[in-house]
Design an enzyme around this catalytic site. Structure first.
Site, short mmCIF file in Angstrom:
data_model
loop_
_atom_site.label_atom_id
_atom_site.label_comp_id
_atom_site.label_asym_id
_atom_site.label_seq_id
_atom_site.Cartn_x
_atom_site.Cartn_y
_atom_site.Cartn_z
N CYS A 76 -6.76 55.41 60.49
CA CYS A 76 -8.03 56.14 60.47
C CYS A 76 -7.83 57.52 61.11
CB CYS A 76 -9.14 55.33 61.13
SG CYS A 76 -10.79 56.00 60.79
N HIS A 176 -9.34 50.91 57.75
CA HIS A 176 -9.04 50.04 58.89
C HIS A 176 -8.51 48.71 58.37
CE1 HIS A 176 -10.83 52.36 62.19
NE2 HIS A 176 -11.68 52.79 61.27
N GLU A 178 -7.32 46.27 60.02
CA GLU A 178 -7.70 45.19 60.94
C GLU A 178 -9.16 44.76 60.75
OE1 GLU A 178 -9.21 48.78 63.04
OE2 GLU A 178 -7.51 48.34 61.73
#
Length: 195
Positions: A76, A176, A178
């Site tokens: 990011c 992202h 995750e």
């Protein structure tokens, strides 16, 4: 061992949670001697470019990152910091990817881009192993990296833009992983195990 750069400017906890869930060994540090011993490094990032660059400078990490020779990924804001310049507060960044970071035009799209977007793979890379083309990942960004010669995956938001860039040992990922479900974790795992 994976190194996560601790610089008070990132989505560090969500990355840690993902690595913990999959029993991946890591250290969280800004000590360059410790980070140099790692096989790979993750630079998370959420927030504002100028603040983040000042934190990297304050912790004496800029030269270390620019000279790092093992696999490195910026997530990011971490991806945007790999570029030369960001329009966000007119910030000089790390200069690894020779391009600028541009603000989305709020007259054309909702800013920030917030949510899921399909990612198109533009070249073959170990990062994409077992990741279907056009997989959706989770984005949260007001600024973007234009598509350029180092773009290996793109998405469309206002225009075709970089979703993943790669130059030498450096990867940048605008979304992202995750926060992107099983395939997001898989692409992060690919970086850790294959790249």
């Amino acid at each position: 061992m994976i190194g996560i750069i601790d610089y008070d400017a990132g989505n560090i906890q969500s990355v840690i949670n993902a690595l913990d869930d999959y029993d991946i060994d890591y250290i969280l540090s800004y000590n360059t001697e410790e980070l140099e011993k790692c096989s790979k490094i993750i630079l998370p990032g959420v927030g504002e470019a100028n603040y983040a660059m000042n934190k990297l400078k304050e912790k004496n990490l800029i030269a270390f990152i620019k000279n790092y020779k093992k696999p490195f990924i910026g997530i990011c804001l971490g991806m945007q910091l790999l570029c030369e310049f960001s329009e966000e507060r007119e910030t000089t960044c790390l200069g690894i990817i020779p391009t600028s970071v541009i603000k989305f035009n709020s007259e054309n799209v909702i800013v920030p881009q917030m949510g899921w977007n399909d990612v198109k793979q533009l070249s073959e890379d170990k990062l994409f192993e077992s990741i279907p083309d056009e997989t959706s990942f989770y984005f949260a960004n007001s600024y973007y990296v234009p598509k350029n010669q180092y773009t290996i995956a793109s998405c469309n938001y206002e225009k075709e833009i970089s979703a993943i860039v790669k130059k030498d040992n450096f990867y940048g990922m605008q979304f992202h992983p995750e926060k992107s479900g099983k395939l997001g974790i898989k692409i992060l795992e690919n970086f850790i195990k294959l790249c």
